[in-house]
Design a protein around this motif. Structure first.
Motif, PDB file in Angstrom:
ATOM      1  N   GLU A 207      -2.877 -33.762  75.055  1.00 46.97           N
ATOM      2  CA  GLU A 207      -3.288 -33.972  73.658  1.00 46.97           C
ATOM      3  C   GLU A 207      -4.092 -35.244  73.423  1.00 46.97           C
ATOM      4  OE1 GLU A 207       0.429 -33.545  71.732  1.00 46.97           O
ATOM      5  OE2 GLU A 207       0.092 -31.439  71.302  1.00 46.97           O
ATOM      6  N   PRO A 208      -3.703 -36.405  74.008  1.00 51.73           N
ATOM      7  CA  PRO A 208      -4.508 -37.600  73.722  1.00 51.73           C
ATOM      8  C   PRO A 208      -5.941 -37.475  74.224  1.00 51.73           C
ATOM      9  CG  PRO A 208      -2.500 -38.186  74.887  1.00 51.73           C
ATOM     10  CD  PRO A 208      -2.583 -36.713  74.897  1.00 51.73           C
ATOM     11  N   LEU A 209      -6.114 -36.791  75.364  1.00 48.37           N
ATOM     12  CA  LEU A 209      -7.472 -36.648  75.880  1.00 48.37           C
ATOM     13  C   LEU A 209      -8.295 -35.744  74.974  1.00 48.37           C
ATOM     14  CD1 LEU A 209      -9.064 -37.682  78.219  1.00 48.37           C
ATOM     15  CD2 LEU A 209      -8.677 -35.539  79.369  1.00 48.37           C
ATOM     16  N   ASP A 211      -7.817 -35.455  71.758  1.00 46.54           N
ATOM     17  CA  ASP A 211      -8.130 -36.301  70.599  1.00 46.54           C
ATOM     18  C   ASP A 211      -9.361 -37.140  70.856  1.00 46.54           C
ATOM     19  OD1 ASP A 211      -4.720 -37.289  69.732  1.00 46.54           O
ATOM     20  OD2 ASP A 211      -5.978 -35.648  69.016  1.00 46.54           O
ATOM     21  N   ASN A 212      -9.412 -37.683  72.086  1.00 49.20           N
ATOM     22  CA  ASN A 212     -10.470 -38.620  72.411  1.00 49.20           C
ATOM     23  C   ASN A 212     -11.803 -37.926  72.609  1.00 49.20           C
ATOM     24  OD1 ASN A 212     -12.022 -40.453  74.445  1.00 49.20           O
ATOM     25  ND2 ASN A 212     -10.395 -41.719  73.648  1.00 49.20           N
ATOM     26  N   THR A 218     -10.735 -42.763  67.996  1.00 48.17           N
ATOM     27  CA  THR A 218     -10.737 -44.019  68.772  1.00 48.17           C
ATOM     28  C   THR A 218     -12.003 -44.193  69.585  1.00 48.17           C
ATOM     29  OG1 THR A 218      -9.620 -43.204  70.779  1.00 48.17           O
ATOM     30  CG2 THR A 218      -8.243 -43.977  68.988  1.00 48.17           C
TER      31      THR A 218
END
Lengths: 274, 203
Positions: A207-209, A211-212, A218
């Motif tokens: 998930e964070p990747l 998002d990025n 960010t």
């Protein structure tokens, strides 16, 4: 035979307790009473309760088993395609049951569901949705649209709110305007349409990747052109390679489905087998 | 116990440099945020930085203990401690409290005499793992693992290392309720240590 008793529980109680079998002493204590002092005199029945009647304990059957694996759906905002992918490993504890078990399932010609979790519930869920689609197609002469199918899945999951389907789903397809759609769920039916979603054991790794790189949170340097289909496929492969490195339940191969207005195409990408 | 206060930490190796990034949140009882400038990363000498992820009180106690031990070593041996020796000492310190542990999972970032980076992390009773590329600790370690695994490349220079560390940390803590509220990055190079505070989401 053993002197176990099954205590029926009310519907309001925890679903798992319905499978709890308590060894009780009520019935057996009568037989025990009749056998007091029978050691010397010889017993009518052999002593088979192994102390259970004196020290009752709980036996428990779990209706769920984590099959593991991860599924991902990506459809950048404004795109006319959706990419849905799932790894092909089915596990049970530390063992691998299959390296070629598909997590994807075609529901209509315009949408696909990918589920990880307990495979029994996944199969049942697919069956239920397929039946509803067929019935609808029979009666109304056309297939269920993707947003309707998404809501149908949400309601189906909520119908089992107090004994949930242990399935972590992502539904992807094209909607009525031929725009790609990805819907994410939790196991009781919370629904959200979002450009991307990951579910399963390695969802937190991915998930964070997403998002990025897809939503560009960010990041100061935003993309000028939106993500193309090839870039999405490469991104998905990269995500699964990463997940395969760090999550023991994810690996073997990734099945990637690309859904457009023209149909659904599937390809396989090999991962590490360890 | 590790989730009471919240933390997120990455240590990554570059070419003749090593970087450590950490969040700055201090929470209470997994619910409230009480500080956005809680320091969890401590530079112990020119070449060693330790990051302590876990219970806030143990972070502070251990920081004092480590500073004491470093100073004592310097007085006795009349030289600086090497990162490898420091990591071994820290592991031993934690294991001393095996049955009543410090609830801290440290990460060590160091630069050897020859300029090569040294990285290690351990669990709260001192089982060390050393890696060549990166180590992570904290409440969002799954997210951190995922980000670092994708964005890491070997032999990055200090600017690329800084960018990578920032992106990895920020993306990962944005997916975790218990960490975030500010971030700082320290890069150790043979010339010195560069520290930057990141502008990040305050939630």
């Amino acid at each position: 035979s053993s002197s176990f008793e099954h205590h029926p529980k009310t519907a309001a109680q925890n679903a798992a307790n319905a499978f709890c079998v308590v060894a009780s002493g009520t019935m057996a204590s009568l037989t025990t009473a009749s056998r007091t002092g029978s050691v010397a005199s010889g017993k009518a029945f052999p002593d088979i309760d192994h102390g259970v009647t004196k020290h009752p304990y709980e036996r428990r059957f779990s209706p769920y088993e984590l099959g593991g694996g991860t599924v991902v759906g990506v459809s950048p905002p404004g795109a006319n395609f959706a990419v849905l992918a799932g790894d092909t490993r089915l596990s049970s504890g530390y063992e691998i049951l299959s390296r070629k078990q598909s997590k994807l399932f075609k529901l209509t010609s315009k949408c696909c569901i990918a589920s990880s979790g307990s495979y029994n519930d996944v199969k049942q869920l697919r069956h239920v949705l397929e039946m509803r689609n067929k019935t609808y197609a029979d009666r109304c002469g056309k297939e269920v649209t993707t947003p309707s199918m998404a809501h149908l899945l949400s309601r189906t999951l909520y119908s089992r709110r107090f004994f949930p389907y242990y399935a972590f789903n992502v539904l992807a397809g094209v909607d009525e305007e031929n725009l790609g759609a990805v819907y994410s769920y939790d196991s009781v039916g919370t629904l959200q349409r979002y450009p991307y979603s990951a579910a399963g054991t390695a969802a937190e790794h991915m998930e964070p990747l997403l998002d990025n790189l897809v939503a560009e949170k960010t990041r100061q340097d935003k993309r000028e052109t939106p993500l193309t289909l090839e870039e999405c496929k490469e991104l998905v492969k990269e995500l699964f390679v990463t997940a395969g490195e760090r999550d023991i339940y994810t690996g073997d191969a990734v099945e990637i489905a690309v859904i457009t207005a023209d149909g659904i195409e599937t390809e396989f990408f090999e991962l590490k087998k360890d | 116990m590790m989730e009471v206060n919240g933390s997120a930490m990455i240590v990554m190796a570059g070419k003749n440099c090593v970087g450590i990034a950490s969040d700055r949140r201090l929470g209470w009882n997994k619910q409230m945020t009480v500080a956005c400038d809680f320091q969890k990363v401590f530079q112990l000498n020119d070449r060693i930085i330790v990051g302590l992820a876990g219970l806030g009180t143990d972070v502070q106690s251990l920081r004092n203990l480590l500073r004491f031990r470093m100073n004592l070593y310097k007085l006795r041996e009349e030289r600086e401690m090497s990162p490898k020796a420091f990591s071994a000492m820290l592991a031993s310190l934690l294991y001393e409290k095996r049955f009543g542990p410090y609830f801290v999972e440290p990460v060590v970032a160091g630069l050897n005499e020859d300029g090569k980076p040294f990285i290690s992390s351990m669990d709260f009773i001192g089982a060390p793992t050393s890696a060549e590329d990166f180590v992570v600790q904290g409440t969002c370690y799954s997210q951190l693992h995922g980000m670092c695994e994708s964005l890491y490349r070997p032999d990055m220079d200090q600017n690329a290392l800084f960018e990578t560390l920032s992106q990895c940390l920020q993306a990962a803590v944005d997916r975790d309720a218990l960490s975030g509220w500010g971030a700082e990055v320290h890069i150790i190079t043979p010339e010195g240590t560069y520290t930057r505070t990141l502008k990040s989401r305050q939630d």
